[in-house]
Enzyme design. Sequence first.
Site, PDB file in Angstrom:
ATOM      1  N   VAL A 213     -22.611  -4.296  -5.089  1.00 23.60           N
ATOM      2  CA  VAL A 213     -23.301  -4.527  -6.359  1.00 23.60           C
ATOM      3  C   VAL A 213     -22.642  -3.598  -7.365  1.00 23.60           C
ATOM      4  O   VAL A 213     -22.717  -2.371  -7.231  1.00 23.60           O
ATOM      5  CB  VAL A 213     -24.810  -4.255  -6.245  1.00 23.60           C
ATOM      6  CG1 VAL A 213     -25.482  -4.433  -7.603  1.00 23.60           C
ATOM      7  CG2 VAL A 213     -25.451  -5.166  -5.214  1.00 23.60           C
TER       8      VAL A 213
ATOM      9  N   ASN B 167       1.489  -4.190   1.677  1.00 25.67           N
ATOM     10  CA  ASN B 167       2.484  -4.863   2.502  1.00 25.67           C
ATOM     11  C   ASN B 167       3.810  -5.090   1.778  1.00 25.67           C
ATOM     12  O   ASN B 167       4.323  -4.179   1.158  1.00 25.67           O
ATOM     13  CB  ASN B 167       1.900  -6.161   3.061  1.00 25.67           C
ATOM     14  CG  ASN B 167       0.639  -5.895   3.869  1.00 25.67           C
ATOM     15  OD1 ASN B 167       0.531  -4.856   4.511  1.00 25.67           O
ATOM     16  ND2 ASN B 167      -0.320  -6.795   3.830  1.00 25.67           N
TER      17      ASN B 167
END
Length: 590
Positions: free
Chosen positions: A270, A473
């Site tokens: 939230v 990556n």
Amino acid sequence: MEPGREPKKRQREVRRQAAEYYQRHEANYFSKYSKPPVICKLVGKRVLDGVGRPTLEVEVFCTVKNNEKRICSTVIPSHSDIFENALPEAIDADEKERNDSIKTALEWVNESVNEILKDMQPTDQCKIDKLLGEYFTKKVEEEEERKKTEKEEQETEISIPTCVSSSPAAVQAGKKKSSKIGMKTSVAEKPIPPMEPVEPPFCGSIAIAGISLAVAKTGATVNRTPLYLHIAWLKHDQDLPKEMTLPQPMVTLLSCGKSSPGKVKLMKEVMLIPPTGLTVKQGIERILDIQKEMMWLLEPACKASSPQLADSKKGSARNTGKKAPPPVLKRISHLGCLTTGFDTLEQPLVLVQTACRNIGLELGIDVYLAINCAAHELMDYTKGKYETLTGTLKSPEELVDMYVDLINKYPFIIALVDPLRKEDCQQWSNICNVLGSKCYLIAENASKIISKLVINQNIQVPKCSGLTVKYTNQTTITDLIELTRILDGQRHITILGSPDGESSDDSLVDLAVGLGARFIKLGGLSRGERVTKYNRLLAIEEELAKNGALRSGEYLEFVDFAEETELDALPPTEQGQMLPQPAQPSLAES
């Protein structure tokens, strides 16, 4: 005084002044004609990230005026697709893959890539990223060839039977179960699209991202510019913009997702978003005030029947006029926010609403809300439905209806992140048509690897308002720049997000500012590795304001997908007569 001593003293003074003049003027003059710094060495190190998992640090050494000098380093945050409540076997396998990937990445950095980039200028970002991409492609091809050869060898060793007998199980599976007469037959629900196979990161690929970012930081240092200006310089083809806009922070306040103690599973994060009329500093201070009030409301000492429905009366310690310190949060998530449990979807929303009212703020005007639904973690594949609450299952269609009701009831929610799985493309289209004009629909897990999106723009990505981009990556800085250009051209918003395994490296903030991202998603205002990035965002804001280069943020503007769909359905001759008008900034500051 001895004869001749005074002239010698005067000579020494003249020499000193001449040396100072040379250092101030002549040295700078000759430095213009010296060779620019070139990369002489890369050093990779195994370090730990913010949650104690191994990750990669890359250091860049350059030859500067014939001397080897360490210029900078960067730590790449680790990223994992394993869910928080995954089985121990999956966690162990992920840990092994991570260790193998770091080991391979260290070999790449310290050996092969080290030789490839030697004597290259760190300011040649595009050229270096191209070499990194070619190196990575070669490694992938080598691995595919190795697997192919291994498979062929295995096939030659296994003798294939000449005939296959039908097993009783196969015969039984081929028979259809006949329904008994008189029994009610239920209408079969539409099957959900199967989950796409998870593509694990290529072993060692984190080295590509680490080297590319380290080179960018080195290039910025060599040019004597901050990293965010260097990135903007690269994105705008070496034409630096005169003014820059800071991304709006999405600050995580609560975590009540699948791993939380309550029944609610749908709200992994939230988040609070300050309005565009505030500076970043003012926005963060406002969110800190809300967070402190939330701590008071969640204290066990609060005698209300439900903390979410507590009234606006302050505790006795706060009524005495003395400023009492806020209670200590007992459970902080790795996202830097409070982890707590709720039984209904409305409870955390009412709690935030109450906290805001207690300090004189109103949701939807003074601050907005965003929810990271992380729907991909909630799918029960045995039943083909999402488990939004413990024991409450919803089909993709029912989930869309639930979101529509939620946004209509709480219009201060202006963004939903991953409200559906990436496989539910039809439901993504439906929710965009219904809610696209009221809030942002963001694909985070539902987006693809950055480099693949850049190479093939026809890759299937769910219909959405924008993407959350994470630098991990085999991504390079050039990939990141190219993707943001594509998203800008498609009227998508860009959110730079931090992976779960964050590090103390604050380069992500510079990337977000330099790329012109609309939002930045850094987690909560706790844990050093996350607060460091908020501090960096504040420092950049102060620097831009001091230089007169800070432009005020854009108003919140949503896309009416339904109107665009109607336009696309018209014949080309009629489309010019019904061009869509820009959405009005319905949530602009008054």
